[in-house]
Design a protein around this motif. Structure first.
Motif, PDB file in Angstrom:
ATOM      1  N   UNK A   8       1.889   1.631 -22.063  1.00 25.56           N
ATOM      2  CA  UNK A   8       2.520   0.943 -20.940  1.00 25.56           C
ATOM      3  C   UNK A   8       2.051   1.588 -19.642  1.00 25.56           C
ATOM      4  N   UNK A   9       2.016   0.785 -18.601  1.00 25.43           N
ATOM      5  CA  UNK A   9       1.665   1.295 -17.277  1.00 25.43           C
ATOM      6  C   UNK A   9       2.551   0.657 -16.235  1.00 25.43           C
ATOM      7  N   UNK A  10       2.893   1.427 -15.221  1.00 23.12           N
ATOM      8  CA  UNK A  10       3.585   0.901 -14.050  1.00 23.12           C
ATOM      9  C   UNK A  10       2.708   1.155 -12.837  1.00 23.12           C
ATOM     10  N   UNK A  11       2.691   0.170 -11.917  1.00 26.26           N
ATOM     11  CA  UNK A  11       1.741   0.237 -10.815  1.00 26.26           C
ATOM     12  C   UNK A  11       2.264  -0.594  -9.648  1.00 26.26           C
ATOM     13  N   UNK A  12       2.483   0.048  -8.510  1.00 27.26           N
ATOM     14  CA  UNK A  12       2.760  -0.669  -7.272  1.00 27.26           C
ATOM     15  C   UNK A  12       1.404  -1.012  -6.660  1.00 27.26           C
ATOM     16  N   UNK A  13       1.048  -2.295  -6.645  1.00 28.78           N
ATOM     17  CA  UNK A  13      -0.308  -2.698  -6.292  1.00 28.78           C
ATOM     18  C   UNK A  13      -0.520  -2.855  -4.788  1.00 28.78           C
ATOM     19  N   UNK A  14       0.535  -2.754  -3.986  1.00 23.46           N
ATOM     20  CA  UNK A  14       0.499  -2.900  -2.531  1.00 23.46           C
ATOM     21  C   UNK A  14       0.168  -4.336  -2.133  1.00 23.46           C
ATOM     22  N   UNK A  15       1.181  -5.068  -1.741  1.00 21.76           N
ATOM     23  CA  UNK A  15       1.004  -6.457  -1.321  1.00 21.76           C
ATOM     24  C   UNK A  15       0.119  -6.534  -0.078  1.00 21.76           C
ATOM     25  N   UNK A  16      -0.733  -7.550  -0.037  1.00 24.16           N
ATOM     26  CA  UNK A  16      -1.594  -7.750   1.132  1.00 24.16           C
ATOM     27  C   UNK A  16      -0.782  -7.847   2.417  1.00 24.16           C
ATOM     28  N   UNK A  17       0.408  -8.427   2.323  1.00 19.82           N
ATOM     29  CA  UNK A  17       1.246  -8.618   3.513  1.00 19.82           C
ATOM     30  C   UNK A  17       1.659  -7.299   4.156  1.00 19.82           C
ATOM     31  N   UNK A  18       1.607  -6.212   3.402  1.00 20.62           N
ATOM     32  CA  UNK A  18       2.047  -4.916   3.921  1.00 20.62           C
ATOM     33  C   UNK A  18       0.881  -4.015   4.318  1.00 20.62           C
ATOM     34  N   UNK A  19      -0.337  -4.505   4.233  1.00 20.83           N
ATOM     35  CA  UNK A  19      -1.510  -3.697   4.575  1.00 20.83           C
ATOM     36  C   UNK A  19      -1.754  -3.798   6.076  1.00 20.83           C
ATOM     37  N   UNK A  20      -1.535  -2.664   6.772  1.00 19.61           N
ATOM     38  CA  UNK A  20      -1.802  -2.593   8.210  1.00 19.61           C
ATOM     39  C   UNK A  20      -2.497  -1.271   8.502  1.00 19.61           C
ATOM     40  N   UNK A  21      -3.530  -1.274   9.314  1.00 14.40           N
ATOM     41  CA  UNK A  21      -4.253  -0.027   9.593  1.00 14.40           C
ATOM     42  C   UNK A  21      -3.366   1.084  10.130  1.00 14.40           C
ATOM     43  N   UNK A  22      -2.345   0.758  10.931  1.00 20.22           N
ATOM     44  CA  UNK A  22      -1.498   1.811  11.485  1.00 20.22           C
ATOM     45  C   UNK A  22      -0.661   2.495  10.417  1.00 20.22           C
ATOM     46  N   UNK A  23      -0.442   1.815   9.292  1.00 20.77           N
ATOM     47  CA  UNK A  23       0.310   2.432   8.189  1.00 20.77           C
ATOM     48  C   UNK A  23      -0.557   3.375   7.369  1.00 20.77           C
ATOM     49  N   UNK A  24      -1.865   3.170   7.425  1.00 26.21           N
ATOM     50  CA  UNK A  24      -2.773   3.934   6.563  1.00 26.21           C
ATOM     51  C   UNK A  24      -3.901   4.526   7.409  1.00 26.21           C
ATOM     52  N   UNK A  25      -3.585   5.486   8.279  1.00 24.61           N
ATOM     53  CA  UNK A  25      -4.599   6.032   9.183  1.00 24.61           C
ATOM     54  C   UNK A  25      -5.699   6.809   8.461  1.00 24.61           C
ATOM     55  N   UNK A  26      -5.453   7.273   7.249  1.00 27.07           N
ATOM     56  CA  UNK A  26      -6.478   8.011   6.508  1.00 27.07           C
ATOM     57  C   UNK A  26      -7.445   7.089   5.775  1.00 27.07           C
ATOM     58  N   UNK A  27      -7.096   5.817   5.649  1.00 27.75           N
ATOM     59  CA  UNK A  27      -7.902   4.888   4.862  1.00 27.75           C
ATOM     60  C   UNK A  27      -9.054   4.331   5.693  1.00 27.75           C
ATOM     61  N   UNK A  28     -10.266   4.314   5.139  1.00 25.90           N
ATOM     62  CA  UNK A  28     -11.379   3.672   5.857  1.00 25.90           C
ATOM     63  C   UNK A  28     -11.142   2.173   5.943  1.00 25.90           C
ATOM     64  N   UNK A  29     -11.621   1.513   6.992  1.00 26.12           N
ATOM     65  CA  UNK A  29     -11.390   0.073   7.151  1.00 26.12           C
ATOM     66  C   UNK A  29     -11.815  -0.744   5.945  1.00 26.12           C
ATOM     67  N   UNK A  30     -12.905  -0.363   5.291  1.00 21.11           N
ATOM     68  CA  UNK A  30     -13.385  -1.123   4.130  1.00 21.11           C
ATOM     69  C   UNK A  30     -12.376  -1.092   2.984  1.00 21.11           C
ATOM     70  N   UNK A  31     -11.554  -0.028   2.909  1.00 18.46           N
ATOM     71  CA  UNK A  31     -10.570   0.074   1.834  1.00 18.46           C
ATOM     72  C   UNK A  31      -9.396  -0.866   2.049  1.00 18.46           C
ATOM     73  N   UNK A  32      -9.230  -1.361   3.265  1.00 24.37           N
ATOM     74  CA  UNK A  32      -8.112  -2.248   3.590  1.00 24.37           C
ATOM     75  C   UNK A  32      -8.537  -3.708   3.675  1.00 24.37           C
TER      76      UNK A  32
END
Length: 260
Positions: A8-32
């Motif tokens: 079994x696996x559990x995984x929060x996949x991160x909804x597209x609606x919640x992806x904002x660059x200001x929330x993820x300052x460490x993430x490269x733009x291509x990852x978002x």
């Protein structure tokens, strides 16, 4: 003695609606970027190769894409959150488990913010197995138990599961938005649940606000299952999530269970 194993696996996949660059300052733009992130997410999910796949923050389009990627060998269930773009999904490998029925629990605790639990009643060989996929409301760990919304939601879910025959094996999967020392996990242990990855190190599953911590769990009936978790990569304060390798701000937690 009949011994049955399943993964079994559990995984929060991160909804597209919640992806904002200001929330993820460490993430490269291509990852978002939506397209590349969706392709990486589908590959990450397929590679888990489990019998029970429990996902949170799943939008309808993502659910359809995952179902298409996994194919007809899987049974796909989805429960949307009211007034929200996402919901919970369960994917069940048809060759491993049989579905009796499923239901959606809408939490009624104050401040529940439209959280739900998707509950599937399954047959695993001779065993009755009930799986609940959920995403609980966040509260600070030092919140008094009587005022902790996530704790109240978990107790509401456990009250529902306690109505089942005592022979049923319980498995609660999800992003519980709580550390192992929170009132949520204390309540789980008080009600006879064990942490499927209790001995796993490292065990952090997200790096929110540069604070690596464990928020994702596979809780199970104590004494009924033996758990062997897969290793997780170590997360540091500067680990980007999402990244070009990890499409979500959470890591998937995968465990092999043995029933005796």
């Amino acid at each position: 003695m009949i011994v049955t194993e399943f993964t079994a696996a559990t995984y929060n996949v991160l909804a597209d609606a919640y992806v904002r660059p200001d929330r993820y300052p460490l993430s490269p733009p291509a990852a978002l970027a939506p397209g590349p992130r969706r392709a990486l997410l589908l590959a990450r999910i397929a590679a888990l190769d489990v019998d029970l796949l429990c996902l949170q923050e799943v939008e309808p389009a993502a659910h359809a894409a995952i179902a298409d990627r996994l194919g007809a060998a899987w049974l796909a269930l989805h429960a949307p959150r009211p007034r929200r773009p996402d919901g919970a999904s369960l994917f069940l490998r048809r060759a491993s488990v049989q579905l009796d029925h499923h239901e959606t629990l809408h939490y009624t605790a104050p401040n529940s913010d439209d959280q739900i639990a998707l509950i599937a009643h399954l047959r695993l060989g001779p065993h009755a197995l009930v799986v609940a996929c959920t995403h609980l409301q966040w509260c600070r760990d030092d919140t008094h138990p009587d005022n902790h919304t996530g704790r109240a939601q978990l107790i509401e879910l456990l009250d529902r599961l306690d109505c089942l025959p005592p022979t049923s094996i319980k498995l609660i999967a999800g992003d519980l938005n709580a550390t192992s020392q929170s009132p949520v996990l204390h309540a789980a242990r008080d009600r006879g649940l064990a942490l499927g990855a209790a001995t796993q190190r490292p065990w952090d599953t997200c790096n929110a606000n540069r604070r690596p911590r464990k928020l994702d769990y596979l809780l199970h009936s104590a004494g009924r299952l033996d758990a062997s978790p897969d290793p997780l990569p170590a997360l540091a304060r500067d680990t980007p999530m999402p990244s070009l390798r990890e499409p979500s701000d959470h890591l998937p937690l995968r465990i092999r269970f043995r029933v005796a």
